[in-house]
Scaffold this motif. Structure first.
Motif, PDB file in Angstrom:
ATOM      1  N   HIS A   1       0.854  -1.187   0.000  1.00  0.00           N
ATOM      2  CA  HIS A   1       0.000   0.000   0.000  1.00  0.00           C
ATOM      3  C   HIS A   1       0.889   1.234   0.000  1.00  0.00           C
ATOM      4  N   VAL A   2       0.268   2.382  -0.077  1.00  0.00           N
ATOM      5  CA  VAL A   2       0.983   3.660   0.016  1.00  0.00           C
ATOM      6  C   VAL A   2       0.628   4.310   1.341  1.00  0.00           C
ATOM      7  N   LEU A   3       1.642   4.602   2.129  1.00  0.00           N
ATOM      8  CA  LEU A   3       1.411   5.281   3.402  1.00  0.00           C
ATOM      9  C   LEU A   3       1.310   6.781   3.141  1.00  0.00           C
ATOM     10  N   ARG A   4       0.273   7.403   3.660  1.00  0.00           N
ATOM     11  CA  ARG A   4       0.034   8.837   3.480  1.00  0.00           C
ATOM     12  C   ARG A   4       0.055   9.508   4.852  1.00  0.00           C
ATOM     13  N   THR A   5       0.896  10.526   5.013  1.00  0.00           N
ATOM     14  CA  THR A   5       0.984  11.213   6.298  1.00  0.00           C
ATOM     15  C   THR A   5       1.345  12.675   6.075  1.00  0.00           C
ATOM     16  N   ARG A   6       1.523  13.411   7.158  1.00  0.00           N
ATOM     17  CA  ARG A   6       1.872  14.832   7.092  1.00  0.00           C
ATOM     18  C   ARG A   6       3.360  15.017   7.355  1.00  0.00           C
ATOM     19  N   PHE A   7       3.927  15.994   6.675  1.00  0.00           N
ATOM     20  CA  PHE A   7       5.316  16.393   6.895  1.00  0.00           C
ATOM     21  C   PHE A   7       5.296  17.893   7.135  1.00  0.00           C
ATOM     22  N   ASP A   8       5.222  18.252   8.420  1.00  0.00           N
ATOM     23  CA  ASP A   8       4.984  19.644   8.794  1.00  0.00           C
ATOM     24  C   ASP A   8       6.279  20.424   8.942  1.00  0.00           C
ATOM     25  N   ALA A   9       6.128  21.737   9.029  1.00  0.00           N
ATOM     26  CA  ALA A   9       7.285  22.613   9.202  1.00  0.00           C
ATOM     27  C   ALA A   9       8.071  22.206  10.449  1.00  0.00           C
ATOM     28  N   GLY A  10       9.402  22.089  10.300  1.00  0.00           N
ATOM     29  CA  GLY A  10      10.267  21.688  11.400  1.00  0.00           C
ATOM     30  C   GLY A  10      10.478  20.197  11.517  1.00  0.00           C
ATOM     31  N   ASP A  11       9.665  19.374  10.808  1.00  0.00           N
ATOM     32  CA  ASP A  11       9.854  17.921  10.833  1.00  0.00           C
ATOM     33  C   ASP A  11      11.123  17.552  10.057  1.00  0.00           C
ATOM     34  N   LEU A  12      11.766  16.458  10.488  1.00  0.00           N
ATOM     35  CA  LEU A  12      12.971  15.938   9.831  1.00  0.00           C
ATOM     36  C   LEU A  12      12.704  14.513   9.392  1.00  0.00           C
ATOM     37  N   LEU A  13      12.944  14.220   8.104  1.00  0.00           N
ATOM     38  CA  LEU A  13      12.777  12.878   7.568  1.00  0.00           C
ATOM     39  C   LEU A  13      14.154  12.274   7.312  1.00  0.00           C
ATOM     40  N   VAL A  14      14.365  11.039   7.759  1.00  0.00           N
ATOM     41  CA  VAL A  14      15.641  10.343   7.588  1.00  0.00           C
ATOM     42  C   VAL A  14      15.397   9.077   6.752  1.00  0.00           C
ATOM     43  N   LEU A  15      16.054   8.988   5.590  1.00  0.00           N
ATOM     44  CA  LEU A  15      16.015   7.813   4.724  1.00  0.00           C
ATOM     45  C   LEU A  15      17.417   7.202   4.726  1.00  0.00           C
ATOM     46  N   TYR A  16      17.518   5.879   4.650  1.00  0.00           N
ATOM     47  CA  TYR A  16      18.825   5.249   4.854  1.00  0.00           C
ATOM     48  C   TYR A  16      18.828   3.838   4.291  1.00  0.00           C
ATOM     49  N   THR A  17      20.006   3.232   4.253  1.00  0.00           N
ATOM     50  CA  THR A  17      20.143   1.812   3.917  1.00  0.00           C
ATOM     51  C   THR A  17      20.551   1.048   5.172  1.00  0.00           C
ATOM     52  N   ASP A  18      20.465  -0.295   5.096  1.00  0.00           N
ATOM     53  CA  ASP A  18      20.656  -1.086   6.315  1.00  0.00           C
ATOM     54  C   ASP A  18      22.085  -1.048   6.837  1.00  0.00           C
ATOM     55  N   GLY A  19      23.052  -0.546   6.018  1.00  0.00           N
ATOM     56  CA  GLY A  19      24.404  -0.399   6.531  1.00  0.00           C
ATOM     57  C   GLY A  19      24.486   0.565   7.694  1.00  0.00           C
ATOM     58  N   LEU A  20      23.437   1.411   7.866  1.00  0.00           N
ATOM     59  CA  LEU A  20      23.445   2.381   8.962  1.00  0.00           C
ATOM     60  C   LEU A  20      22.970   1.767  10.274  1.00  0.00           C
ATOM     61  N   THR A  21      22.117   0.743  10.219  1.00  0.00           N
ATOM     62  CA  THR A  21      21.472   0.258  11.452  1.00  0.00           C
ATOM     63  C   THR A  21      21.903  -1.131  11.883  1.00  0.00           C
ATOM     64  N   GLU A  22      22.676  -1.854  11.058  1.00  0.00           N
ATOM     65  CA  GLU A  22      23.090  -3.191  11.479  1.00  0.00           C
ATOM     66  C   GLU A  22      24.015  -3.098  12.687  1.00  0.00           C
ATOM     67  N   SER A  23      23.698  -3.807  13.742  1.00  0.00           N
ATOM     68  CA  SER A  23      24.501  -3.751  14.971  1.00  0.00           C
ATOM     69  C   SER A  23      24.857  -5.159  15.423  1.00  0.00           C
ATOM     70  N   ARG A  24      25.590  -5.250  16.510  1.00  0.00           N
ATOM     71  CA  ARG A  24      26.018  -6.559  17.017  1.00  0.00           C
ATOM     72  C   ARG A  24      24.909  -7.274  17.778  1.00  0.00           C
ATOM     73  N   ARG A  25      23.796  -6.616  17.990  1.00  0.00           N
ATOM     74  CA  ARG A  25      22.750  -7.239  18.800  1.00  0.00           C
ATOM     75  C   ARG A  25      21.581  -7.663  17.917  1.00  0.00           C
ATOM     76  N   ASP A  26      20.709  -6.731  17.543  1.00  0.00           N
ATOM     77  CA  ASP A  26      19.570  -7.084  16.697  1.00  0.00           C
ATOM     78  C   ASP A  26      19.123  -5.833  15.947  1.00  0.00           C
ATOM     79  N   PRO A  27      18.348  -6.005  14.840  1.00  0.00           N
ATOM     80  CA  PRO A  27      17.919  -4.852  14.034  1.00  0.00           C
ATOM     81  C   PRO A  27      17.111  -3.831  14.828  1.00  0.00           C
ATOM     82  N   LEU A  28      16.268  -4.302  15.733  1.00  0.00           N
ATOM     83  CA  LEU A  28      15.463  -3.363  16.516  1.00  0.00           C
ATOM     84  C   LEU A  28      16.345  -2.471  17.376  1.00  0.00           C
TER      85      LEU A  28
END
Length: 416
Positions: free
Chosen positions: A338-365
Motif C-alpha cells: 500500500h501507500v502510506l500517506r501522512t503529514r510532513f509539517d514545518a520543522g519535521d525531519l525525515l531520515v532515509l537510509y540503507t541497512d548499513g546504517l542500522t546493522e549492529s552486534r545485537r539485533d535490528p530493533l
C-alpha cells in the motif's frame, strides 16, 4: 592564431575542478580515457590547495593552426609549487611544473567528422561524458582483474627465484588498484545527483563505501521534481558490493525515474520496475524505498519494497518509523502492499537510509532504537550536517562493514 579557453572564476571545490576539466576535455574532443586521466590528475594536484582553503583556477590553451604547437592542448592549473615535483610524472596524466602553475600538454584528436546531414557531430555533455568514462573504467577494472589472475597462475608455476618479481608485481597492482579506485569513485560521485534546491525543503545526503579502496557499491539514491511540483526520492540497496551492484542500482534508479515521469501510480512502481528489470538482469535483487512530498502542502507518501522504514523526527522531538510492507525488486511477488500517506509539517525531519546504517552486534530493533535516538539528538543542526553526524554515531557499533547511505529532509515554513 591561438585559441584560448579559460575558467576565470576561482574554483573552491574538487567537484568544481572536475566539472571544469571535464568541460574543457569534452569541448576539445579528447578521447574518453585521456579525459578520465586528465580529470583525476588535475583534481589530485588541486586537492592540497583546496584542503587549505585556497581556490584554484583552470585554463586551457589550444595551439595555432600551423607550426610546431599545432594540435596541442595545454591545460594549466594555478597552484602552489608541488612538494615533490617528481610526483607529477606519476599522476594518471603526467604533468610538468611551471611558474606558479602545473601544466598538462595533450595531443588533440583530428576534427570530428560531419554527421549524415552534413552538420558537425556534437560532443557529449558532461553527464554523458562521466558515464562514458565510468563505462571505460569498468571495462579496465574487468581487464585488470583478469590480468591479475593470469599473472598469479603463471607465477605459481615458477620457481622460488621469481619471488622478487612477484612481489614487485603485487605492489604495482596495488598502486593501479588504488588509482582506478580513486578515479572510479570520482565518476560514481558524478552520477549521484546533487541536492535539489526546492522552496520549502532542505535536503542533504551522506554516502560511505564499505571498502575505501574499492569505493563502489549498491547503495544509491535519486531525487527529482515531478511536473506537479512534488519531489520524488528513490533509495536503493542492490544486493552485493562493487561494480556489479553499482550497475544494478543505476538500472533501478533509471527504471523508477522513467516510470515516475510517465505517470505510474506510486503503489505500482516497485512491481512494474521489477518486471522491466527482470528482462534485463534476471539475477538483480534490490530493496527500494519511494517517497513523494508536496513542499507546498506537506503531504508525504511512501511506498516500500523490502527496504528499512523511513524515520521522521517531529518538530516537537517525537520520533516515528513510517513502516510500509512490500517486496523488493527481484523478490517473489514484488511491489508495495500500500501507500502510506501522512503529514510532513514545518520543522519535521525525515531520515532515509540503507541497512548499513542500522546493522549492529545485537539485533535490528536495537539498531533502529539507536538511529532514532541519534536523529533526535542532531535534529536541531543544519540539515547538511545531520547525515554525517548520524553515521558517526551509528558506526561506533556495527556488525560488519557495509555501504552506508543516509539522506535527510527538513520542511521549512518561511518559503510558503
Amino acid at each position: 592564431m591561438t585559441e584560448h579557453t579559460s575558467r576565470r572564476r576561482p574554483l573552491e571545490s574538487l567537484a568544481a575542478v572536475r566539472r571544469a576539466v571535464r568541460s574543457i576535455a569534452v569541448r576539445h574532443g579528447l578521447p574518453v580515457e585521456t579525459r578520465a586521466r586528465l580529470t583525476a590528475a588535475v583534481a589530485e594536484v588541486a586537492r592540497r590547495d583546496l584542503e587549505r582553503g585556497r581556490p584554484v583556477g583552470v585554463t586551457a590553451r589550444r595551439g595555432p593552426e600551423d607550426g610546431p604547437a599545432a594540435g596541442i592542448l595545454t591545460v594549466a592549473l594555478s597552484t602552489a609549487p608541488p612538494a615533490d615535483p617528481g610526483a607529477l610524472a606519476l599522476l594518471p596524466a603526467p604533468a610538468a611544473d611551471g611558474a606558479g602553475r602545473t601544466e598538462w600538454r595533450l595531443a588533440l584528436p583530428p576534427p570530428r567528422p560531419a554527421g549524415d546531414d552534413g552538420t558537425a557531430v556534437q560532443p557529449a555533455g558532461c553527464e554523458d561524458a562521466a558515464e562514458e568514462e565510468l563505462a571505460l573504467l569498468l571495462a579496465g577494472m574487468d581487464s585488470l582483474t583478469a590480468d591479475h589472475q593470469r599473472l598469479k597462475s603463471e607465477l605459481d608455476e615458477t620457481n622460488s627465484g621469481v619471488l622478487a618479481l612477484y612481489v614487485q608485481l603485487e605492489e604495482r597492482d596495488e598502486r593501479l588498484r588504488r588509482s582506478y579506485g580513486q578515479m572510479l569513485r570520482e565518476l560514481e560521485d558524478a552520477l549521484r545527483p546533487p541536492p535539489l534546491r526546492v522552496p520549502g525543503l532542505d535536503l542533504a545526503v551522506h554516502y560511505a563505501p564499505a571498502d575505501t579502496v574499492a569505493p563502489t557499491g549498491g547503495d544509491l539514491y535519486d531525487w527529482f521534481l515531478l511536473p506537479d511540483g512534488s519531489v520524488h526520492i528513490t533509495v536503493v540497496d542492490a544486493l552485493g558490493h562493487g561494480v556489479g551492484s553499482t550497475r544494478a542500482a543505476l538500472d533501478v534508479t533509471h527504471a523508477v525515474r522513467t516510470l515516475a515521469l510517465d505517470g505510474y501510480p506510486l503503489k505500482s512502481i516497485v512491481g512494474r520496475a521489477s518486471e522491466v528489470l527482470n528482462g534485463i538482469d534476471p539475477e538483480l535483487m534490490a530493496t527500494v524505498l519511494l517517497v513523494r512530498i508536496d513542499p507546498a502542502t506537506g503531504e508525504l507518501l511512501l511506498a516500500n519494497g523490502s527496504h528499512p522504514p523511513a524515520l521522521v523526527v517531529r518538530a516537537g522531538g517525537a520520533t516515528e518509523y513510517l513502516d510500509v510492507s512490500g517486496r523488493g525488486i527481484g523478490y517473489p511477488q514484488p511491489g508495495s502492499d500500500h501507500v502510506l500517506r501522512t503529514r510532513f509539517d514545518a520543522g519535521d525531519l525525515l531520515v532515509l537510509y540503507t541497512d548499513g546504517l542500522t546493522e549492529s552486534r545485537r539485533d535490528p530493533l536495537e539498531g533502529e532504537r539507536r538511529l532514532a535516538a541519534s536523529a533526535a539528538r542532531h535534529a536541531g543542526r543544519p540539515v547538511d550536517e545531520i547525515p554525517g553526524a548520524i553515521a558517526g554515531d551509528m558506526h561506533t557499533l556495527v556488525l560488519h562493514p557495509d555501504d552506508t547511505l543516509a539522506l535527510t529532509l527538513r520542511r521549512r515554513r518561511d518559503d510558503w
